[in-house]
Enzyme design. Structure first.
Site, PDB file in Angstrom:
ATOM      1  N   LEU A  11      -6.148  33.856 -33.559  1.00 10.98           N
ATOM      2  CA  LEU A  11      -5.284  34.967 -33.332  1.00 10.98           C
ATOM      3  C   LEU A  11      -3.765  34.774 -33.999  1.00 10.98           C
ATOM      4  CD1 LEU A  11      -2.654  32.961 -33.130  1.00 10.98           C
ATOM      5  CD2 LEU A  11      -3.179  32.582 -30.334  1.00 10.98           C
ATOM      6  N   LYS A  12      -2.942  36.528 -34.810  1.00 10.27           N
ATOM      7  CA  LYS A  12      -2.057  35.822 -35.606  1.00 10.27           C
ATOM      8  C   LYS A  12      -1.342  36.253 -35.196  1.00 10.27           C
ATOM      9  CE  LYS A  12      -3.353  41.217 -36.558  1.00 10.27           C
ATOM     10  NZ  LYS A  12      -4.118  40.914 -35.459  1.00 10.27           N
TER      11      LYS A  12
ATOM     12  N   CYS B 248      -1.018  29.261 -41.372  1.00  8.11           N
ATOM     13  CA  CYS B 248      -2.595  28.573 -40.813  1.00  8.11           C
ATOM     14  C   CYS B 248      -3.641  29.033 -42.694  1.00  8.11           C
ATOM     15  CB  CYS B 248      -3.435  29.317 -39.783  1.00  8.11           C
ATOM     16  SG  CYS B 248      -2.576  29.537 -38.935  1.00  8.11           S
TER      17      CYS B 248
HETATM   18  P1  NAD Z   1       2.815  23.974 -33.427  1.00  8.75           P
HETATM   19  O1  NAD Z   1       3.120  23.117 -34.468  1.00  8.75           O
HETATM   20  O2  NAD Z   1       3.477  25.552 -32.988  1.00  8.75           O
HETATM   21  O3  NAD Z   1       2.611  23.312 -31.826  1.00  8.75           O
HETATM   22  C1  NAD Z   1       1.874  22.255 -31.337  1.00  8.75           C
HETATM   23  C2  NAD Z   1       2.596  21.522 -29.956  1.00  8.75           C
HETATM   24  O4  NAD Z   1       1.858  20.416 -29.818  1.00  8.75           O
HETATM   25  C3  NAD Z   1       3.970  20.917 -30.781  1.00  8.75           C
HETATM   26  O5  NAD Z   1       4.420  21.860 -29.250  1.00  8.75           O
HETATM   27  C4  NAD Z   1       4.109  20.009 -30.127  1.00  8.75           C
HETATM   28  O6  NAD Z   1       5.220  19.631 -29.824  1.00  8.75           O
HETATM   29  C5  NAD Z   1       2.996  19.463 -29.263  1.00  8.75           C
HETATM   30  N1  NAD Z   1       2.410  17.988 -29.539  1.00  8.75           N
HETATM   31  C6  NAD Z   1       2.119  17.512 -30.797  1.00  8.75           C
HETATM   32  N2  NAD Z   1       1.312  16.787 -30.096  1.00  8.75           N
HETATM   33  C7  NAD Z   1       1.308  16.302 -28.740  1.00  8.75           C
HETATM   34  C8  NAD Z   1       0.803  15.351 -27.875  1.00  8.75           C
HETATM   35  N3  NAD Z   1       0.656  14.034 -27.939  1.00  8.75           N
HETATM   36  N4  NAD Z   1       0.795  16.021 -25.983  1.00  8.75           N
HETATM   37  C9  NAD Z   1       1.155  17.204 -26.327  1.00  8.75           C
HETATM   38  N5  NAD Z   1       1.769  18.111 -27.023  1.00  8.75           N
HETATM   39  C10 NAD Z   1       1.426  18.026 -29.120  1.00  8.75           C
HETATM   40  O7  NAD Z   1       1.290  24.790 -33.987  1.00  8.75           O
HETATM   41  P2  NAD Z   1       0.177  25.784 -33.579  1.00  8.75           P
HETATM   42  O8  NAD Z   1       0.913  27.058 -34.826  1.00  8.75           O
HETATM   43  O9  NAD Z   1       0.411  26.639 -32.482  1.00  8.75           O
HETATM   44  O10 NAD Z   1      -1.059  25.355 -34.032  1.00  8.75           O
HETATM   45  C11 NAD Z   1      -1.953  24.537 -33.294  1.00  8.75           C
HETATM   46  C12 NAD Z   1      -3.207  24.384 -33.886  1.00  8.75           C
HETATM   47  O11 NAD Z   1      -3.926  25.979 -33.781  1.00  8.75           O
HETATM   48  C13 NAD Z   1      -3.246  24.398 -35.601  1.00  8.75           C
HETATM   49  O12 NAD Z   1      -3.983  23.368 -35.881  1.00  8.75           O
HETATM   50  C14 NAD Z   1      -3.638  25.504 -36.388  1.00  8.75           C
HETATM   51  O13 NAD Z   1      -3.871  24.920 -37.808  1.00  8.75           O
HETATM   52  C15 NAD Z   1      -3.923  26.521 -34.793  1.00  8.75           C
HETATM   53  N6  NAD Z   1      -4.458  28.306 -35.891  1.00  8.75           N
HETATM   54  C16 NAD Z   1      -2.780  28.492 -35.929  1.00  8.75           C
HETATM   55  C17 NAD Z   1      -2.783  29.600 -35.631  1.00  8.75           C
HETATM   56  C18 NAD Z   1      -0.808  29.897 -35.574  1.00  8.75           C
HETATM   57  O14 NAD Z   1      -0.737  31.537 -36.117  1.00  8.75           O
HETATM   58  N7  NAD Z   1      -0.486  29.264 -35.766  1.00  8.75           N
HETATM   59  C19 NAD Z   1      -3.788  30.798 -35.444  1.00  8.75           C
HETATM   60  C20 NAD Z   1      -5.077  29.601 -35.220  1.00  8.75           C
HETATM   61  C21 NAD Z   1      -4.633  28.889 -35.164  1.00  8.75           C
END
Ligand code: NAD
Length: 437
Positions: free
Chosen positions: A156-157, A266
């Site tokens: 997703l973006k 990302c």
């Molecule tokens: P984010 O930082 O927005 O969210 C991560 C969440 O995880 C936070 O709310 C944090 O408090 C929580 N967290 C951390 N440790 C935890 C634990 N032990 N138990 C419960 N919660 C915990 O991250 P994001 O942007 O959603 O990205 C997550 C993953 O998805 C990354 O690996 C990223 O590369 C990947 N990704 C992100 C996107 C994007 O557009 N943001 C798209 C595709 C993939």
């Protein structure tokens, strides 16, 4: 079906909510109690179009729940998704401490068969590490609970995340057992009904697919930025070149916009991590190293243009800046080009008033009140020596140029996203700088 989603960031919250929308019962877990409190009160911690309404709808239908307790979330689930952050470590590799931390907690808590699905972007081999960590915990507990791991990277973006999740180009799932495949098939059944291709593959290939996809997109952007910079030197127009090559079906027209560099949570980190995976395996990812260098240089390009315009002296100059988030329709400022430009301008002795439709709070959290924040777009330009566009928000695309003219001291625009036409700017009497035109 019932699942738990660990991490309620952009990916966890969107995935959990959208899967609830297909009828699955979803409990989202986060260690950040303030996030969970907000979600349980009906507001959401991030800006993402359409998400607030979807969260409210699924909470009301009692298919979507939020808690800080993983134990509570794991009761009777078919699968648990790991969707926590994988930020870059100091050496550029993906920091897996949150992913492996969640794996350990899962190992401490599970009582029945479950599929542990990694949705976070993780390097090849991580699912095996997740498996090993859970196994070790089960052994420590002296219990024998069956489980499988699966890789389900997310494409997703931000800014269009709900639509992307609900209508993906494809779903990629890495599995190593039939039972995990069956669970994942059931979970994505609604998507199969919509004819979404669902590609099952081995786990390392699924892990690699995510990095390869982001790296390919980042490569297109850096490639076009290189072409744009050369266009300026040789008197060509990157807009025309983009049309000329984008119409070739082998190339396609997406991700060919020249600009002031890519940012976000990302592309920068995933390119870095893939370079590191290459290095760790004795292979130099030559293309991606160049992609990263070009992008770092591109993020300083607007500053170079501004400095050149003012003949190297920016002391006392004041700029009106439109756009802070790394791209439109999000409040995410991770690795945003605006941050690089702001630092450079402040260091050179300039002052800035900025406007962004949603990212002002996030910017203030990051850099405080070192710049002034305007409540409305034209107010940001009041008394400024020039206007700078860093993010191509829709509302910036057809502005009232009479308002801009009235607000600015001089009619100068630096457009880091090529959203205005050089011909029209000339007609309106602006000194106008775009990129590659
Ligand atoms: P984010 O930082 O927005 O969210 C991560 C969440 O995880 C936070 O709310 C944090 O408090 C929580 N967290 C951390 N440790 C935890 C634990 N032990 N138990 C419960 N919660 C915990 O991250 P994001 O942007 O959603 O990205 C997550 C993953 O998805 C990354 O690996 C990223 O590369 C990947 N990704 C992100 C996107 C994007 O557009 N943001 C798209 C595709 C993939």
């Amino acid at each position: 079906m019932r699942i738990a989603v660990v991490g309620t960031g952009y990916v966890g919250l969107v995935s959990g909510t959208c899967l609830a929308e297909t009828g699955v019962t979803v409990t989202c877990v986060d260690v950040d109690a303030s996030k969970i409190e907000r979600l349980n009160k009906g507001s959401i911690p991030i800006y993402e179009p359409g998400l607030l309404e979807l969260v409210a709808k699924n909470r009301a239908s009692e298919r979507l729940f939020f808690t800080t307790s993983l134990k509570e979330a794991l009761v009777d689930v078919d699968a648990v998704f790991i969707a926590v952050g994988t930020p870059p470590d100091e050496d550029g590799s993906a920091d897996l401490r949150y992913v492996l931390g969640v794996a350990r907690e899962i190992g401490e808590l599970i009582e029945d068969y479950v599929v542990v699905v990694t949705k976070s972007t993780v390097p090849v081999g991580t699912n095996q590490r997740v498996k090993a960590v859970i196994k070790a915990e089960l052994e420590r507990r002296g219990v024998d609970v069956a489980f499988d791991v699966a890789s389900n990277p997310e494409f997703l973006k931000e800014g269009d995340a709900v639509n992307d999740f609900m209508h993906p180009d494809r779903v990629v799932i890495g599995v190593e057992s039939e039972s995990a495949e069956k669970v994942m098939e059931r979970l994505y059944h609604a998507f199969s009904l919509n004819n979404t291709p669902i590609y099952f593959m081995d786990i390392p290939s699924a892990e690699m697919t995510k990095y390869a996809a982001n790296s390919m997109l980042a490569t297109r952007i850096s490639f076009m930025n290189d072409i744009a910079n050369l266009c300026e030197l040789v008197g060509a127009n990157v807009d025309a070149v983009k049309q000329g090559i984008g119409s070739d079906s082998r190339i396609g027209s997406k991700f060919l916009n020249a600009g002031c560099g890519y940012g976000g949570s990302c592309f920068p980190k995933d390119v870095k991590a893939l370079i590191k995976t290459g290095d760790d395996n004795g292979y130099s990812m030559g293309v991606l190293k160049a992609v990263e260098n070009v992008n770092n240089r591109q993020k300083t390009l607007l500053f170079q243009k501004i400095r050149k315009h003012y003949k190297g002296d920016l002391k006392g100059k004041h700029f009106g800046l439109w756009g802070l988030s790394f791209k439109p329709a999000t409040d995410d400022m991770r690795e945003a080009p605006s941050l690089v430009l702001i630092e450079q301008l402040l260091e050179a002795g300039a002052t800035i008033t900025a406007y962004d439709p949603v990212a002002v709070d996030e910017c203030r959290r990051r850099i405080g009140d070192r710049i002034v924040y305007a409540p409305a777009m034209y107010e940001a330009l009041e008394g400024a020596d020039a206007m700078i566009v860093v993010t191509e928000w829709q509302e910036f695309k057809v502005p009232k140029f009479t308002y801009i003219e009235r607000a600015l001291k001089e009619k100068v625009i630096f457009d880091g996203r090529n959203i205005y036409s050089p011909e029209q700017m000339k007609e309106f009497g602006y000194v106008y700088y775009g990129i590659g035109r």
